[in-house]
Design an enzyme around this catalytic site. Structure first.
Site, short mmCIF file in Angstrom:
data_model
loop_
_atom_site.label_atom_id
_atom_site.label_comp_id
_atom_site.label_asym_id
_atom_site.label_seq_id
_atom_site.Cartn_x
_atom_site.Cartn_y
_atom_site.Cartn_z
N LYS A 13 0.67 -1.27 -0.10
CA LYS A 13 0.15 0.00 -0.10
C LYS A 13 1.03 1.19 -0.02
O LYS A 13 0.70 2.26 -0.80
CB LYS A 13 -1.01 -0.10 1.20
CG LYS A 13 -1.90 -1.18 1.18
CD LYS A 13 -2.88 -1.14 2.43
CE LYS A 13 -2.10 -1.31 3.85
NZ LYS A 13 -1.52 -2.43 4.10
N ARG A 88 -9.84 0.66 8.39
CA ARG A 88 -9.42 -0.75 9.00
C ARG A 88 -10.40 -1.51 9.68
O ARG A 88 -10.18 -2.84 9.83
CB ARG A 88 -8.27 -0.38 9.98
CG ARG A 88 -6.68 -0.80 9.46
CD ARG A 88 -5.82 -0.70 10.30
NE ARG A 88 -4.61 -1.39 10.04
CZ ARG A 88 -3.68 -0.89 9.47
NH1 ARG A 88 -3.81 0.41 8.90
NH2 ARG A 88 -2.37 -1.41 9.16
N ARG A 122 11.53 -5.68 4.51
CA ARG A 122 11.36 -4.20 4.47
C ARG A 122 12.23 -3.34 5.12
O ARG A 122 12.53 -3.80 6.36
CB ARG A 122 9.86 -3.97 4.79
CG ARG A 122 9.64 -2.48 5.07
CD ARG A 122 8.17 -2.05 5.10
NE ARG A 122 7.46 -2.72 6.11
CZ ARG A 122 6.17 -2.73 6.32
NH1 ARG A 122 5.52 -2.18 5.48
NH2 ARG A 122 5.52 -3.54 7.23
N ARG A 154 11.37 -1.53 10.84
CA ARG A 154 10.26 -0.90 11.78
C ARG A 154 10.08 -1.95 12.87
O ARG A 154 10.25 -3.20 12.83
CB ARG A 154 8.80 -1.10 10.98
CG ARG A 154 8.69 0.38 10.29
CD ARG A 154 7.40 0.31 9.27
NE ARG A 154 6.21 -0.39 9.88
CZ ARG A 154 5.05 -0.46 9.24
NH1 ARG A 154 5.11 0.11 8.03
NH2 ARG A 154 4.30 -1.17 9.51
N ARG A 165 -0.33 -8.94 13.57
CA ARG A 165 -1.06 -7.80 12.66
C ARG A 165 -1.91 -8.76 11.65
O ARG A 165 -2.86 -8.17 11.10
CB ARG A 165 0.11 -7.09 11.95
CG ARG A 165 0.76 -5.94 12.95
CD ARG A 165 2.14 -5.40 12.54
NE ARG A 165 1.97 -4.83 11.18
CZ ARG A 165 2.85 -4.73 10.37
NH1 ARG A 165 4.23 -5.01 10.92
NH2 ARG A 165 2.79 -4.01 9.19
P1 AP5 Z 1 4.59 -1.56 1.86
O1 AP5 Z 1 4.62 -0.86 0.76
O2 AP5 Z 1 5.50 -1.07 3.10
O3 AP5 Z 1 3.65 -2.37 2.33
P2 AP5 Z 1 2.19 -2.03 3.16
O4 AP5 Z 1 0.98 -2.53 2.56
O5 AP5 Z 1 2.47 -0.32 3.10
O6 AP5 Z 1 2.41 -2.54 4.52
P3 AP5 Z 1 2.42 -2.04 5.94
O7 AP5 Z 1 2.81 -3.13 6.92
O8 AP5 Z 1 3.03 -0.67 6.29
O9 AP5 Z 1 0.85 -1.84 6.30
P4 AP5 Z 1 0.31 -1.89 7.59
O10 AP5 Z 1 -1.40 -1.67 7.14
O11 AP5 Z 1 0.26 -3.14 8.30
O12 AP5 Z 1 0.88 -0.88 8.47
P5 AP5 Z 1 0.34 0.70 8.84
O13 AP5 Z 1 1.53 1.38 8.66
O14 AP5 Z 1 -0.56 1.21 8.00
O15 AP5 Z 1 5.56 -2.97 1.24
C1 AP5 Z 1 5.99 -4.03 2.20
C2 AP5 Z 1 7.49 -4.53 1.65
O16 AP5 Z 1 7.12 -5.09 0.50
C3 AP5 Z 1 8.44 -3.39 1.35
O17 AP5 Z 1 9.70 -3.97 1.45
C4 AP5 Z 1 8.31 -3.34 -0.14
O18 AP5 Z 1 9.71 -2.66 -0.89
C5 AP5 Z 1 8.08 -4.28 -0.75
N1 AP5 Z 1 7.04 -4.58 -1.77
C6 AP5 Z 1 5.99 -3.81 -1.91
N2 AP5 Z 1 5.42 -4.05 -3.33
C7 AP5 Z 1 6.18 -5.05 -3.60
C8 AP5 Z 1 6.05 -5.95 -4.88
N3 AP5 Z 1 5.23 -5.75 -5.58
N4 AP5 Z 1 7.16 -6.81 -5.14
C9 AP5 Z 1 8.08 -7.05 -4.30
N5 AP5 Z 1 8.09 -6.41 -3.06
C10 AP5 Z 1 7.41 -5.40 -2.89
O19 AP5 Z 1 0.04 0.72 10.23
C11 AP5 Z 1 0.90 0.07 11.22
C12 AP5 Z 1 0.29 0.31 12.45
O20 AP5 Z 1 -0.45 1.49 12.82
C13 AP5 Z 1 -1.08 -0.86 12.71
O21 AP5 Z 1 -0.58 -2.28 12.79
C14 AP5 Z 1 -1.89 -0.30 13.70
O22 AP5 Z 1 -1.39 -0.61 15.01
C15 AP5 Z 1 -1.89 1.11 13.41
N6 AP5 Z 1 -2.94 1.73 12.53
C16 AP5 Z 1 -2.81 2.26 11.18
N7 AP5 Z 1 -3.76 2.71 10.66
C17 AP5 Z 1 -4.88 2.25 11.74
C18 AP5 Z 1 -6.35 2.38 11.74
N8 AP5 Z 1 -6.70 2.95 10.61
N9 AP5 Z 1 -6.81 1.91 12.63
C19 AP5 Z 1 -6.20 1.36 13.78
N10 AP5 Z 1 -5.00 1.52 13.92
C20 AP5 Z 1 -4.17 1.69 12.70
#
Ligand code: AP5
Length: 210
Positions: A13, A88, A122, A154, A165
């Site tokens: 994402k 979410r 990552r 991270r 998660r």
């Molecule tokens: P990346 O682009 O970082 O993936 P992502 O989908 O953004 O993954 P996240 O782990 O950041 O999502 P998340 O939703 O768990 O965390 P968030 O920060 O929102 O890519 C991942 C890896 O793969 C990278 O190394 C990239 O280079 C690689 N990659 C990408 N595409 C690729 C491809 N096509 N081929 C090969 N490699 C690839 O949230 C963190 C925390 O915040 C949550 O756990 C929660 O505690 C809290 N939080 C956030 N939002 C909320 C909410 N709305 N409500 C409640 N709590 C929340």
């Protein structure tokens, strides 16, 4: 244009949000980045957020809705925004419907088993937040290809937190796929393709909307 990115942890994402926001001039609203920023302070609030994120839990809906609605009211969101990590839960999605009209929900679909490997690889730039996959970097030095900053892992990318998660995603977030399918907003993209191919596909479908 108001876009939501939906998908499990590690689906790409954040990676795709950078590409799409640049292409369409959208404000990138990453709730994960906002919360990671909020937890750096020295306050009970910051410590509370840090405790939730380090266990891989979810921040309460009410607080998230307040954070996102304040952010969406800012000037840079007037020309459209891309929500990455919100909503979410069904409660967050219901609240979002009262804040803004969504044009499309891009669902980055990927088998959960393949995600743990991606997350383990990552690394994130400590100065500009660029997301990298260690296995795709040209150099073996852990420096950001965009700004030369230090690449770090991270805190919530440790394996036991990742498992939590993924479980929470299954339980609380994956019902949103049907929720948005029923409202006709869902666009499904195969996120297991290479980064550039996923980006091209998303841009192609969004160009039809803009
Ligand atoms: P990346 O682009 O970082 O993936 P992502 O989908 O953004 O993954 P996240 O782990 O950041 O999502 P998340 O939703 O768990 O965390 P968030 O920060 O929102 O890519 C991942 C890896 O793969 C990278 O190394 C990239 O280079 C690689 N990659 C990408 N595409 C690729 C491809 N096509 N081929 C090969 N490699 C690839 O949230 C963190 C925390 O915040 C949550 O756990 C929660 O505690 C809290 N939080 C956030 N939002 C909320 C909410 N709305 N409500 C409640 N709590 C929340």
């Amino acid at each position: 244009m108001q876009i939501v990115f939906l998908g499990p942890p590690g689906a790409g994402k954040g990676t795709q949000a950078s590409i799409v926001c640049r292409r369409f001039g959208l404000a990138h609203i990453s709730t994960g980045d906002m919360l990671r920023q909020a937890m750096t302070g020295d306050s009970d609030f910051a410590r509370g957020i840090k405790a939730i994120l380090s266990e891989g839990g979810l921040v309460p809906d009410e607080l998230m809705v307040e954070i996102v609605s304040n952010r969406m009211a800012q000037e840079d969101c007037k020309n459209g925004s891309l929500l990455d990590g919100f909503p979410r839960t069904i409660a967050q999605a219901d609240a979002l419907a009262g804040i803004v009209d969504i044009d499309a929900v891009v669902y980055l679909s990927m088998e959960l088993e393949a995600l743990a490997q991606r997350i383990a690889s990552r690394r994130v730039c400590s100065s500009c937040n660029t997301i990298c996959n260690m296995q795709l970097l040209d150099s073996i030095e852990m420096i950001c290809p965009d700004c030369g900053g230090e690449l770090i892992q991270r805190d919530d990318d440790k394996m036991e937190t990742v498992r939590n998660r993924l479980n929470i995603y299954e339980r609380a977030t994956s019902p949103l796929v049907d929720y948005y399918k029923q409202s006709g907003l869902l666009i499904s993209i195969d996120a297991a393709q290479p980064i550039e191919a996923v980006g091209r596909e998303i841009v192609r479908v969004l160009e039809r909307l803009s």
